[in-house]
Design a protein around this motif. Structure first.
Motif, PDB file in Angstrom:
ATOM      1  N   LYS A  75       0.863  -1.184   0.000  1.00 31.99           N
ATOM      2  CA  LYS A  75       0.000   0.000   0.000  1.00 31.99           C
ATOM      3  C   LYS A  75       0.898   1.231   0.000  1.00 31.99           C
ATOM      4  CE  LYS A  75      -3.750   2.069   2.762  1.00 31.99           C
ATOM      5  NZ  LYS A  75      -4.602   1.870   3.959  1.00 31.99           N
ATOM      6  N   ILE A  76       0.839   2.004  -1.097  1.00 28.48           N
ATOM      7  CA  ILE A  76       1.822   3.067  -1.338  1.00 28.48           C
ATOM      8  C   ILE A  76       1.127   4.421  -1.464  1.00 28.48           C
ATOM      9  CG2 ILE A  76       3.636   3.850  -2.916  1.00 28.48           C
ATOM     10  CD1 ILE A  76       3.782   0.885  -3.895  1.00 28.48           C
ATOM     11  N   PRO A  77       1.536   5.435  -0.672  1.00 29.94           N
ATOM     12  CA  PRO A  77       0.965   6.786  -0.836  1.00 29.94           C
ATOM     13  C   PRO A  77       1.540   7.453  -2.087  1.00 29.94           C
ATOM     14  CG  PRO A  77       2.700   6.827   0.806  1.00 29.94           C
ATOM     15  CD  PRO A  77       2.548   5.386   0.404  1.00 29.94           C
ATOM     16  N   VAL A  78       0.677   7.999  -2.935  1.00 27.88           N
ATOM     17  CA  VAL A  78       1.136   8.631  -4.174  1.00 27.88           C
ATOM     18  C   VAL A  78       0.415   9.957  -4.389  1.00 27.88           C
ATOM     19  CG1 VAL A  78       1.774   6.493  -5.352  1.00 27.88           C
ATOM     20  CG2 VAL A  78      -0.578   7.329  -5.512  1.00 27.88           C
ATOM     21  N   THR A  79       0.979  10.784  -5.242  1.00 27.69           N
ATOM     22  CA  THR A  79       0.320  12.021  -5.659  1.00 27.69           C
ATOM     23  C   THR A  79      -0.754  11.672  -6.683  1.00 27.69           C
ATOM     24  OG1 THR A  79       2.376  13.255  -5.357  1.00 27.69           O
ATOM     25  CG2 THR A  79       0.657  14.298  -6.691  1.00 27.69           C
ATOM     26  N   PRO A  80      -1.999  12.090  -6.477  1.00 26.34           N
ATOM     27  CA  PRO A  80      -3.067  11.712  -7.421  1.00 26.34           C
ATOM     28  C   PRO A  80      -2.860  12.368  -8.776  1.00 26.34           C
ATOM     29  CG  PRO A  80      -3.868  13.359  -5.885  1.00 26.34           C
ATOM     30  CD  PRO A  80      -2.501  12.954  -5.391  1.00 26.34           C
ATOM     31  N   TYR A  81      -3.323  11.700  -9.809  1.00 26.98           N
ATOM     32  CA  TYR A  81      -3.251  12.302 -11.136  1.00 26.98           C
ATOM     33  C   TYR A  81      -4.641  12.729 -11.589  1.00 26.98           C
ATOM     34  CZ  TYR A  81      -4.567   7.594 -12.826  1.00 26.98           C
ATOM     35  OH  TYR A  81      -5.196   6.394 -13.049  1.00 26.98           O
ATOM     36  N   LEU A  82      -4.679  13.613 -12.529  1.00 20.65           N
ATOM     37  CA  LEU A  82      -5.940  14.177 -13.022  1.00 20.65           C
ATOM     38  C   LEU A  82      -6.582  13.284 -14.070  1.00 20.65           C
ATOM     39  CD1 LEU A  82      -4.746  17.871 -13.412  1.00 20.65           C
ATOM     40  CD2 LEU A  82      -6.346  17.033 -11.683  1.00 20.65           C
ATOM     41  N   GLU A  83      -7.906  13.422 -14.182  1.00 19.25           N
ATOM     42  CA  GLU A  83      -8.656  12.736 -15.226  1.00 19.25           C
ATOM     43  C   GLU A  83      -8.243  13.272 -16.592  1.00 19.25           C
ATOM     44  OE1 GLU A  83     -10.814  10.355 -15.079  1.00 19.25           O
ATOM     45  OE2 GLU A  83     -11.757  10.342 -13.099  1.00 19.25           O
ATOM     46  N   LYS A  84      -8.414  12.449 -17.614  1.00 19.01           N
ATOM     47  CA  LYS A  84      -8.162  12.917 -18.969  1.00 19.01           C
ATOM     48  C   LYS A  84      -9.150  14.027 -19.330  1.00 19.01           C
ATOM     49  CE  LYS A  84      -6.467   8.574 -20.941  1.00 19.01           C
ATOM     50  NZ  LYS A  84      -6.761   7.520 -21.947  1.00 19.01           N
ATOM     51  N   PRO A  85      -8.696  15.074 -19.993  1.00 14.39           N
ATOM     52  CA  PRO A  85      -9.634  16.105 -20.449  1.00 14.39           C
ATOM     53  C   PRO A  85     -10.486  15.599 -21.606  1.00 14.39           C
ATOM     54  CG  PRO A  85      -7.419  16.552 -21.258  1.00 14.39           C
ATOM     55  CD  PRO A  85      -7.298  15.377 -20.324  1.00 14.39           C
ATOM     56  N   LYS A  86     -11.557  16.330 -21.887  1.00 14.98           N
ATOM     57  CA  LYS A  86     -12.462  15.953 -22.971  1.00 14.98           C
ATOM     58  C   LYS A  86     -12.329  16.931 -24.127  1.00 14.98           C
ATOM     59  CE  LYS A  86     -15.739  13.883 -19.750  1.00 14.98           C
ATOM     60  NZ  LYS A  86     -17.107  13.927 -19.170  1.00 14.98           N
ATOM     61  N   ILE A  87     -12.369  16.381 -25.320  1.00 16.04           N
ATOM     62  CA  ILE A  87     -12.272  17.197 -26.532  1.00 16.04           C
ATOM     63  C   ILE A  87     -13.558  17.016 -27.330  1.00 16.04           C
ATOM     64  CG2 ILE A  87     -10.966  17.687 -28.626  1.00 16.04           C
ATOM     65  CD1 ILE A  87      -8.564  16.306 -27.323  1.00 16.04           C
ATOM     66  N   VAL A  88     -14.201  18.124 -27.680  1.00 19.51           N
ATOM     67  CA  VAL A  88     -15.433  18.070 -28.466  1.00 19.51           C
ATOM     68  C   VAL A  88     -15.208  18.795 -29.785  1.00 19.51           C
ATOM     69  CG1 VAL A  88     -17.871  18.678 -28.586  1.00 19.51           C
ATOM     70  CG2 VAL A  88     -16.852  18.021 -26.386  1.00 19.51           C
ATOM     71  N   ILE A  89     -15.345  18.072 -30.879  1.00 20.04           N
ATOM     72  CA  ILE A  89     -15.286  18.668 -32.220  1.00 20.04           C
ATOM     73  C   ILE A  89     -16.739  18.927 -32.605  1.00 20.04           C
ATOM     74  CG2 ILE A  89     -14.431  18.441 -34.571  1.00 20.04           C
ATOM     75  CD1 ILE A  89     -12.259  18.237 -32.427  1.00 20.04           C
ATOM     76  N   SER A 126      -2.634  14.956 -16.126  1.00 22.01           N
ATOM     77  CA  SER A 126      -3.396  13.867 -16.734  1.00 22.01           C
ATOM     78  C   SER A 126      -2.579  13.220 -17.846  1.00 22.01           C
ATOM     79  CB  SER A 126      -4.695  14.412 -17.331  1.00 22.01           C
ATOM     80  OG  SER A 126      -4.408  15.164 -18.508  1.00 22.01           O
ATOM     81  N   ALA A 127      -3.046  12.091 -18.310  1.00 18.19           N
ATOM     82  CA  ALA A 127      -2.485  11.517 -19.527  1.00 18.19           C
ATOM     83  C   ALA A 127      -2.797  12.457 -20.690  1.00 18.19           C
ATOM     84  CB  ALA A 127      -3.082  10.141 -19.783  1.00 18.19           C
ATOM     85  N   VAL A 128      -1.952  12.433 -21.695  1.00 14.40           N
ATOM     86  CA  VAL A 128      -2.178  13.262 -22.883  1.00 14.40           C
ATOM     87  C   VAL A 128      -3.260  12.618 -23.743  1.00 14.40           C
ATOM     88  CG1 VAL A 128      -1.151  14.174 -24.992  1.00 14.40           C
ATOM     89  CG2 VAL A 128       0.182  14.123 -22.868  1.00 14.40           C
ATOM     90  N   VAL A 129      -4.232  13.422 -24.151  1.00 15.30           N
ATOM     91  CA  VAL A 129      -5.286  12.953 -25.051  1.00 15.30           C
ATOM     92  C   VAL A 129      -4.976  13.478 -26.450  1.00 15.30           C
ATOM     93  CG1 VAL A 129      -7.746  13.000 -25.576  1.00 15.30           C
ATOM     94  CG2 VAL A 129      -6.983  12.955 -23.200  1.00 15.30           C
ATOM     95  N   SER A 130      -4.930  12.573 -27.416  1.00 11.76           N
ATOM     96  CA  SER A 130      -4.662  12.957 -28.807  1.00 11.76           C
ATOM     97  C   SER A 130      -5.896  12.701 -29.658  1.00 11.76           C
ATOM     98  CB  SER A 130      -3.482  12.163 -29.370  1.00 11.76           C
ATOM     99  OG  SER A 130      -2.299  12.450 -28.672  1.00 11.76           O
TER     100      SER A 130
END
Length: 674
Positions: free
Chosen positions: A444-458, A522-526
């Motif tokens: 059980k490891i304490p970590v810095t939380p990461y953000l959700e992926k952003p949303k892209i709307v075309i 967050s992870a990069v969204v392409s």
């Protein structure tokens, strides 16, 4: 107390939202229903195959014993010989109804076992493909457990027993039958006057929390009237508002429509993608090869407790559930080897369940060497690392960075462990750990939380337009969204900050990332920005026929042809059809390109008039990957595909210089060379 109260309020609001929503009898509306969170949190369920097939309880090794009747009907020599020797050549399958007495059946003992195994839901076969019902159903006309040998409502008794525990209860239901006088001779009458009334009867009687549909592959969902059935289930039935269903509602629905996605003896299905995690998915399998009890299977044919626990960890780390099957004997006793396996899993979960139940998928599901797998708490502040082997006083986990001053803990151990972040990963001191013989250890490891992926709307039609509007959004407050194009650097200094919707006027690959203080980015969204011209497109030829291979299709006549902009199907095409897509693909940068095709049934990808990927033949979804060196410019491309019965699926993805793995954007396709 406040946290628990807020959690209960959130659950109540979710359920209220489900109740308020009304769903139309079409897949677009039905698929908009989110999979209830209780199911995604549950992670582990018990499947039970029990019925008339439990009397002979026999099949060749490696086969399904519950398919006994099907083997007899189809002339399977091994099953016929076994049946002749043990019951006589003239003994009818329905005669097993008087022998299926369930005289040692104790549903309370079953329920206690399942609870002790750590299961959160149970799924019993209400009716398998043989048509025999485990409840007093009027449509069965006496072919049920209440009016034959058992003289009991077996489904009702277990439902009552399980609901005395905290485990949720549901059932399996087969849409089609092998031995019905109406099926397949009169499908419409079978569905309207028998199957649908029977399905509604079992739902209204037992109000299931989960329904596992099966036997769907024989007809399209329109013939089963599945959209109407599910709309009724969600809108009108007495089932709980958070009832969960799977995706087996027609030959066109697996991994496409319905509820959660279901794999079977295929936990590493090549069909998996992010949609599996979003919708929820479940691997179902037996402890042995058969679902129904098969006396022909010995201890060597059953998975060990260690293998089952590792399977559970692997599936949960990738966002899935494990529905593990047991096959009781016809008298209602559960074979000891099966109950022992369940209790071993339960003992492990007693210590490590915190890292299984209610967790989510980490960005990295396992280390590159596969030796460590991960889950993540919902708030993303606790990482759980599963390790098979602990030797020595230290362990280094690559690609992991711990946070703060909190110690690392091993679940089941009281003493905290010291750690340090190094260039090679997180180094943990194990010297304070007491001797432990766990099958899988959990850190059980304490970590810095990461953000959700952003949303892209075309948001605007991109066909033959000079521009398109782009909108970016995040589900989290206070997030800084930044974007770039075509592989340009993307970080808090170099990425362009998003302020409001904007127009893009040329084809490009857009990258977006979310940033916030105190969080990992967050992870990069392409996503491709596609502006098509009249020169773009592919020529698509359409064929009709039932072939075993692409060579058969190629000998057929073209029915019609048109210009399309991707490898798409016409929505009305279900079975026995094929396409050939041809044109040119434009390469903007010379280099190595990787192409990946997934199809059900056969496909073949040609580039520069040479076969690059051959995925031909009749088969379920298969994925093939090949790499090719391509020079800048346009290259001939052709994709051949055919579908014969069952599911239809085709996906082509690529990656290359400056291009992350994605479907090939339409602006790269041209009908003609320069």
């Amino acid at each position: 107390m406040m946290k628990n109260r807020l959690k209960k309020i959130a659950i109540l609001l979710f359920i209220t939202g489900l109740m308020a929503q009304s769903y139309e009898p079409n897949w677009e509306s039905l698929d908009s229903r989110p999979t209830p969170q209780w199911y995604k949190d549950a992670k582990f369920g018990i499947f039970i195959h029990w019925g008339l097939y439990s009397v002979p309880a026999w099949g060749p090794k490696g086969s399904y014993a519950e398919w006994y009747l099907n083997g007899i009907n189809r002339g399977d020599s091994l099953r016929l010989e076994y049946h002749k020797e043990n019951y006589g050549v003239d003994f009818p399958y329905r005669g097993f109804a008087d022998l299926f007495k369930a005289d040692k059946y104790n549903p309370d003992e079953w329920a206690t076992l399942f609870e002790n195994a750590g299961a959160k839901y149970v799924v019993l076969t209400s009716k398998h493909h043989d048509g025999f019902c485990l409840w007093p159903n009027p449509q069965s006309k006496g072919y049920n457990s209440s009016e034959s040998g058992a003289k009991r409502d077996l489904l009702g008794d277990l439902t009552e027993a399980v609901r005395k525990t905290d485990v949720k209860m549901g059932f399996y239901y087969s849409l089609y039958e092998w031995d019905s006088p109406l099926y397949p001779s009169n499908v419409k009458t079978y569905v309207n006057d028998y199957m649908l009334p029977q399905f509604k009867d079992v739902v209204q009687r037992y109000k299931p929390s989960i329904i596992f549909s099966d036997g769907e592959w024989d007809r399209g969902s329109d013939q089963w009237r599945s959209e109407e059935a599910l709309a009724w289930l969600y809108n009108e039935s007495d089932a709980p508002s958070d009832v969960v269903v799977n995706d087996r509602w027609g030959s066109d629905t697996r991994f496409t429509h319905g509820g959660y996605y279901s794999t079977e003896y295929d936990p590493n299905s090549g069909s998996m993608n992010e949609e599996f995690i979003e919708r929820g998915w479940e691997e179902c399998r037996g402890i042995g090869m058969s679902f129904g009890y098969n006396q022909n299977e010995g201890p060597e044919d059953y998975m060990t407790s260690e293998a089952l626990i590792k399977l559970l960890v692997d599936i949960v780390s990738r966002g899935g559930n494990l529905l593990l099957n047991i096959g009781p004997k016809s008298d209602g006793t559960i074979p000891k080897i099966m109950s022992d396996r369940l209790l071993d899993i339960g003992a492990w979960l007693d210590v490590n369940g915190e890292a299984i139940y209610g967790t989510t998928v980490n960005r990295i599901t396992r280390t590159d060497d596969g030796k460590v797998q991960f889950t993540l708490s919902k708030d993303r502040r606790t990482l759980y690392a599963f390790v098979d082997n602990l030797s020595g006083n230290k362990i280094t986990i690559p690609s992991v960075v711990a946070n703060g001053d909190t110690p690392v803990f091993m679940l089941g151990q009281e003493k905290g462990l010291s750690w340090e972040n190094t260039n090679g990963g997180l180094k943990i001191d194990l010297s304070r750990i007491s001797p432990n013989e766990s099958i899988v250890y959990t850190l059980k490891i304490p970590v810095t939380p990461y953000l959700e992926k952003p949303k892209i709307v075309i948001s605007e039609n991109q066909t033959f337009k000079s521009k398109t509007k782009v909108t970016l959004a995040s589900d989290q407050e206070g997030v800084d969204l930044r974007y770039s194009f075509n592989g340009q650097p993307l970080n808090t200094k170099k990425g362009k900050k998003y302020k409001r919707p904007f127009n893009v006027r040329k084809n490009s690959i857009m990258n977006v990332q979310a940033f916030k203080k105190g969080y990992q980015p967050s992870a990069v969204v392409s996503t491709p920005i596609v502006l098509l011209t009249k020169k773009n497109g592919l020529n698509r030829q359409y064929y009709e026929g039932a072939w075993d291979s692409l060579d058969g299709m190629l000998k057929s006549d073209v029915v019609s042809e048109k210009t399309v902009y991707n490898f798409s199907f016409d929505t009305d095409k279900k079975d026995n059809f094929g396409y050939i897509y041809s044109g040119f693909i434009e390469i903007s940068t010379s280099g190595k390109y990787q192409f990946e095709t997934t199809s059900d049934d056969g496909s073949r990808l040609l580039i520069n008039n040479k076969i690059l990927i051959d995925n031909d033949g009749l088969h379920a979804r298969k994925t093939f990957v090949e790499t090719i060196q391509l020079k800048k410019g346009r290259h001939p491309i052709e994709l051949q595909y055919f579908e014969r019965g069952g599911q239809e699926y085709l996906m082509v993805e690529w990656s290359g210089p400056g291009i992350e793995k994605m479907q090939i954007p339409a602006n790269y396709f041209y009908v003609e060379d320069k």
